[in-house]
Design an enzyme around this catalytic site. Structure first.
Site, PDB file in Angstrom:
ATOM      1  NE  ARG A  23      -4.044  -1.181   2.493  1.00  0.00           N
ATOM      2  CZ  ARG A  23      -5.100  -0.751   3.123  1.00  0.00           C
ATOM      3  NH1 ARG A  23      -5.032   0.334   3.855  1.00  0.00           N
ATOM      4  NH2 ARG A  23      -6.232  -1.377   3.019  1.00  0.00           N
ATOM      5  CB  CYS A  46      -9.764 -18.435  13.810  1.00  0.00           C
ATOM      6  SG  CYS A  46      -8.229 -17.520  13.933  1.00  0.00           S
ATOM      7  CD1 TRP A 440     -28.005  -2.428  40.770  1.00  0.00           C
ATOM      8  CD2 TRP A 440     -25.996  -1.514  40.450  1.00  0.00           C
ATOM      9  NE1 TRP A 440     -27.966  -1.280  41.503  1.00  0.00           N
ATOM     10  CE2 TRP A 440     -26.732  -0.680  41.330  1.00  0.00           C
ATOM     11  CE3 TRP A 440     -24.712  -1.113  40.104  1.00  0.00           C
ATOM     12  CZ2 TRP A 440     -26.217   0.494  41.871  1.00  0.00           C
ATOM     13  CZ3 TRP A 440     -24.192   0.057  40.644  1.00  0.00           C
ATOM     14  CH2 TRP A 440     -24.939   0.845  41.513  1.00  0.00           C
TER      15      TRP A 440
END
Ligand SMILES: Cc1cc2nc3c(=O)[nH]c(=O)nc-3n(C[C@H](O)[C@H](O)[C@H](O)COP(=O)(O)OP(=O)(O)OC[C@H]3O[C@@H](n4cnc5c(N)ncnc54)[C@H](O)[C@@H]3O)c2cc1C
Length: 456
Positions: A23, A46, A440
């Protein structure tokens, strides 16, 4: 004349480096050649368990950019099925072997990127090829497992050796393929990436989906019948298996680096500086599963072979080679995984890491729910925090739960990265609406509990 960059290893780290360098520097300025001994580039290892399970339908879904794309769209000369066998630093050359046609070649470089990844641990008993025994490191490995599952006779019983995250993901994949699965782990718990109290929850969930877990058991060999695996051998007796998957972890792939005299660190991985330069070896860079890095909490050198780091490190290398300035700041050990619908997230230090690093600490476990208790689909969530005593600085966090529980670790990772104390965390402005959290939030409940523990 264009300078010449050679990349060894055509997956996450190597191709991220090559792409970033391209790039920033055009073909007339920088020629880029990438050697890859496998058939594929930029693939998602993965995703292999999810391809094996059938969740991801096609192998090619896991390939982000093919060698042809790199050649045609990025002007990167990718040479697959070409294994680098030596690095000659004096002559600035690599020696490589063409794995299809045979024959050796030598290629000159001005700049070298070492991105050879990791090699799976294979115990002595698994060194000889036995039909039906597989590692799961590459797409070719994944294809071999799928072919075995689809072939005749159909395997019915699988044994996964090793209960790390890859072993756990593979156990799930094989359950989804309809096999009866036993996971054999020599430690007392599978999923040693979290503390034993949290790993117990993972083991329970695995048993709930029908995975048999044998812990504290060492596999010492395999039995064969008619040239196929028939059982794994353990001190507790044989465990029948028509398919065996090894998930025993990996070590950095440093054979070439060591032979060339590149410096290795205490973890056995290649040493690099913050810009991913190999120290004292001009114009040689390294990234990914083959390097060690800094653990930002313990301050220690660590080897954390994860794709998230490999991509970032490769990018840092490419920016630097491209003439920019980038550094890799180290890791805090954030990781997520799932087993069926149970999700696990972790960041920072486990209790044993905190002890090894010399910290005094408290640890607390808070039980809560993923949504407001009255809202449909609310499910239990367990959050563990480890905080330094007396400062209250967060040292580590773990979450086990369902329904997007794992990615909640990211908020804790940001807190930890920024050195927050559990006291600071009690006031964090986290989102609340009944479909997403109790009023909470589980993180806030855990932080309050940690503050109380520090006060005792
Ligand atoms: C089953 C599985 C699941 C995973 N799940 C996750 C996950 O969920 N999250 C996560 O962050 N990470 C995960 N990982 C880890 C992740 O895949 C790796 O950290 C990442 O691929 C590392 O990238 P790398 O480029 O450093 O090494 P690799 O991907 O191993 O690439 C190195 C490449 O170098 C090539 N090579 C090595 N030696 C030579 C040589 N001498 N000559 C030519 N080529 C060579 C190899 O063939 C390989 O293609 C998983 C890994 C596996 C196996």
């Amino acid at each position: 004349m264009a300078q010449r960059l050679i990349v060894i290893g055509g997956d996450a780290a190597g191709m991220a480096a090559a792409s970033q360098a391209r790039r920033r520097r055009g073909r007339d300025d920088l020629e880029i050649v990438a050697f890859e001994r496998g058939h594929f580039t930029s693939y998602s290892a993965c995703g292999i368990p999810y391809w094996i399970s059938g969740t991801v339908p096609e192998r090619d879904d896991l390939i982000i950019r093919s060698p042809a794309t790199f050649r045609e769209e990025h002007q990167i000369d990718v040479r697959v099925r070409t294994e680098v066998t030596g690095i000659d630093l004096d002559r600035r050359e690599v020696v490589a072997r063409d794995l299809e046609r045979g024959g050796e070649l030598r290629e000159r470089f001005d700049t070298l990127v070492y991105a050879t990844g990791a090699v799976p641990t294979r115990p002595d008993w698994a060194r000889d090829e036995v039909a039906g025994v597989f590692g799961v490191q590459t797409l070719d490995d994944g294809a071999a497992v799928r072919a075995w599952l689809d072939g005749e006779p159909k395997p019915r019983r699988a044994v996964v050796v090793g209960g790390g995250y890859i072993g756990v993901e593979m156990a799930e994949a094989l359950v989804q393929r309809g096999l009866s699965v036993t996971l054999v782990e020599h430690a007392e718990q599978p999923m040693s990436t979290v503390d034993p109290d949290m790993a117990t929850l993972v083991a329970t969930a695995m048993r709930d989906v029908g995975i048999e877990i044998r812990t504290g058991v060492e596999v010492t060999g395999v039995e064969q019948r008619d040239g196929r695996v028939a059982a794994v051998v353990t001190a507790d007796g044989p465990v029948p298996a028509d398919l065996v998957v090894l998930g025993l972890g990996v070590r950095p792939n440093t054979a070439l680096a060591a032979a060339a005299g590149l410096p290795l660190g205490p973890t056995g991985a290649v040493r690099v500086d913050r810009r991913m330069r190999v120290p004292e070896v001009p114009d040689v860079w390294a990234a990914g599963d083959c390097v060690q890095t800094l653990h930002r909490v313990s301050g220690m050198a660590v080897h954390v072979p994860l794709g998230t780091h490999a991509n970032k490190q490769g990018r840092v290398v490419g920016i630097n080679i491209g003439g920019g300035y980038a550094t890799f700041p180290g890791v805090i050990g954030t990781a997520v995984t799932k087993v069926c619908d149970l999700e696990v997230g972790r960041t920072g230090l486990r209790e044993r890491d905190a002890t090894a690093a010399g910290f005094e600490f408290v640890s607390v476990i808070a039980e809560s729910t993923s949504r407001a208790g009255y809202y449909p689909g609310a499910c239990p969530m367990t959050v563990k925090l480890i905080a330094e005593r007396p400062t209250g600085r967060l040292l580590g966090a773990q979450i086990v739960g369902r329904s997007e529980a794992a990615k909640r670790i990211d908020a804790l990772a940001v807190a930890l990265w920024n050195g927050m104390t559990v006291d600071d965390m009690t006031a964090l402005d986290l989102g609340y609406a009944p479909p997403y959290a109790p009023v909470w939030d589980p993180m806030l409940i855990a932080a309050r509990k940690a503050v109380d523990a520090l006060a005792r």
